[in-house]
Design an enzyme around this catalytic site. Structure first.
Site, mmCIF file in Angstrom:
data_model
loop_
_atom_site.group_PDB
_atom_site.id
_atom_site.type_symbol
_atom_site.label_atom_id
_atom_site.label_comp_id
_atom_site.label_asym_id
_atom_site.label_seq_id
_atom_site.Cartn_x
_atom_site.Cartn_y
_atom_site.Cartn_z
ATOM 1 N N ASP A 214 0.885 -1.164 0.000
ATOM 2 C CA ASP A 214 0.000 0.000 0.000
ATOM 3 C C ASP A 214 0.924 1.215 0.000
ATOM 4 O O ASP A 214 1.434 1.605 1.041
ATOM 5 C CB ASP A 214 -0.905 -0.007 1.241
ATOM 6 N N GLU B 81 -1.199 -1.572 -4.868
ATOM 7 C CA GLU B 81 -2.412 -0.802 -5.134
ATOM 8 C C GLU B 81 -2.125 0.263 -6.181
ATOM 9 O O GLU B 81 -1.067 0.901 -6.158
ATOM 10 C CB GLU B 81 -2.905 -0.156 -3.836
ATOM 11 N N ASP C 220 -2.311 0.895 7.383
ATOM 12 C CA ASP C 220 -1.567 0.764 6.122
ATOM 13 C C ASP C 220 -1.086 -0.669 5.907
ATOM 14 O O ASP C 220 -1.075 -1.163 4.785
ATOM 15 C CB ASP C 220 -0.386 1.741 6.095
#
Length: 174
Positions: A8, A68, A140
């Protein structure tokens, strides 16, 4: 068996999560955050991301890398920094010889929570539940674990669809 490293990305905090996948089952390997000094200039932060991801790859030996995708933020400067952070992580993965897969935030939430509109708390809860963790991972890190599991679910779905297509083709040929 696959060991999937999910990322992420962020220009201040980059989350990482590593899961082992055997069939449809996931088990937790590692997770955490690469915390970047906001006092550093962007090139130093990007180097820290590259070095941090490279170290995680060396320690956990993943077979697959999933990250991502960038979403369009209201602030173009933030979107550019996020894209550069992603780039540093992707270069670390490619440098280690890993294949790179990208998923939108909506795809990740859909795969793990069941709705693309899930919030961070829902993602944390589902990651904790699916991986049988004692506590919620940091937000996160949970997002990164969700990215890794999204890749695993996506690949399993594709394998399943390919098997069904093969059965259908065989059924029609016989």
């Amino acid at each position: 068996m696959n060991i999937i490293l999910g990322i992420d990305p962020g220009s201040r905090i980059t989350g990482y999560g590593v899961v082992r996948q055997v069939g449809n089952q996931f088990s937790y390997v590692a997770s955490g955050c690469i915390r970047l000094k906001t006092t550093d200039l962007l090139p130093e932060r990007l180097l820290d991301i590259f070095n941090g991801v490279s170290e995680i790859i060396q320690q956990t030996q993943p077979t697959i890398f999933a990250i991502e995708q960038v979403f369009m933020a209201r602030n173009p400067d933030s979107a550019l920094k996020l894209g550069q952070a992603r780039g540093a992580a992707i270069v670390a993965a490619k440098n280690a010889g890993l294949e790179v897969y990208e998923y939108s935030a909506r795809q990740v939430k859909q795969a793990v929570v069941g709705t693309g509109a899930a919030d961070k708390a829902q993602v944390q809860h589902m990651v904790r539940t699916l991986l049988k963790l004692a506590a919620n991972p940091q937000a996160d890190a949970a997002d990164a674990l969700a990215v890794a599991m999204c890749h695993g679910h996506t690949q399993q779905s594709l394998i399943s669809l390919a098997g069904q297509a093969r059965k259908t083709v065989r059924g029609r040929l016989q």
